[in-house]
Enzyme design. Structure first.
Site, PDB file in Angstrom:
ATOM      1  N   SER A 158      62.306  57.115  91.278  1.00 54.73           N
ATOM      2  CA  SER A 158      63.549  56.488  90.823  1.00 54.73           C
ATOM      3  C   SER A 158      63.359  55.079  90.291  1.00 54.73           C
ATOM      4  O   SER A 158      64.281  54.510  89.716  1.00 54.73           O
ATOM      5  CB  SER A 158      64.577  56.460  91.967  1.00 54.73           C
ATOM      6  N   LYS A 196      65.295  49.847  95.935  1.00 53.96           N
ATOM      7  CA  LYS A 196      66.202  49.836  94.794  1.00 53.96           C
ATOM      8  C   LYS A 196      66.457  48.393  94.346  1.00 53.96           C
ATOM      9  O   LYS A 196      66.149  47.435  95.052  1.00 53.96           O
ATOM     10  CB  LYS A 196      67.541  50.491  95.158  1.00 53.96           C
TER      11      LYS A 196
END
Length: 238
Positions: A158, A196
């Site tokens: 991701s 993230k």
């Protein structure tokens, strides 16, 4: 005085650790107490912590220490003989120790420090992460600067547009706060960790992927704890 559910959860955690040394997951705790969601478990754990029966251990996923038992239960001789504070730490039933600070390596032409690799972290769908010290790696001292650091192995894709690939090792500076745009280790609901980019959306926290295949996830500020900030990356070519 504890409520019935609070006492049930405390005893379930204690007895599971004494029986097998393997901690119950949040799903197991939810099922044992016949609750509809894990949010109820989080509320019970918070209440037990506020009353001094358990203590959360920082920088570790699902890590709790049982400090004491209810008086009626603690007075049972069969229980008291076997009671000692119990620790829930990731998938291991061992007492948790604070992550060691980087240890200076012997003087050399290219100075480096030793950093503990604490486990795997998801760059994708969050997984349980940050467990025990798996092994150590040497890191160039100019990569990390001051502060306490640890390393994590990346699982998932991701963050590929930020140059972070599956199998990479990231170097994290221990921190509990972050600035907008920082790439952080975020602990969600005290159970799942992910790597993230940190954003704000109103009063909420947005955890943004660097891959269009993944959606930005939005959480209330009480559900996310910053565990550190990315300061470096190591990649091995096979």
């Amino acid at each position: 005085m504890l409520t019935r559910k609070q006492q049930e959860l405390l005893l379930f955690i204690h007895e599971r650790m004494k029986e097998s040394g393997v901690p119950p997951s949040f799903d197991e705790m939810k099922d044992a107490l016949d609750l509809a969601s894990k949010s109820g478990i989080h509320r019970l754990i918070t209440a037990l912590e506020e009353r001094g029966f358990i203590r959360r251990l920082p920088n570790r996923a699902r890590a709790l220490e049982v400090i004491k038992l209810p008086e009626a239960y603690a007075g049972n001789p069969q229980v008291r003989r076997g009671f000692s504070p119990s620790v829930i730490e990731g998938s291991l039933g061992k007492p948790a120790a604070p992550a060691p600070a980087p240890k200076p390596a012997p003087p050399a032409e290219n100075a480096s420090v030793v950093v503990p690799v604490m486990g795997r972290i998801a760059a994708g769908v969050p997984i349980s992460a940050i467990q025990n010290n798996m092994h150590d790696i040497s890191v160039p001292i100019e990569m990390i600067g001051s502060g306490e650091h640890y390393a994590l192995e990346i699982k998932g894709d991701s963050m590929i547009e930020a140059g972070i690939l599956d199998g990479d090792t990231v170097i994290i500076r221990n921190a509990s706060t972050a600035s907008i745009g920082d790439i952080v280790v975020a602990l969600i609901d005290d159970e799942e960790a992910t790597l993230k980019r940190f954003r704000r959306k109103g009063a909420s926290i947005a955890l943004e992927a660097a891959n269009p295949a993944y959606e930005t996830r939005i959480f209330g500020p009480d559900r996310v704890k910053i565990q550190g900030k990315l300061v470096g990356l190591i990649r091995r070519y096979h």
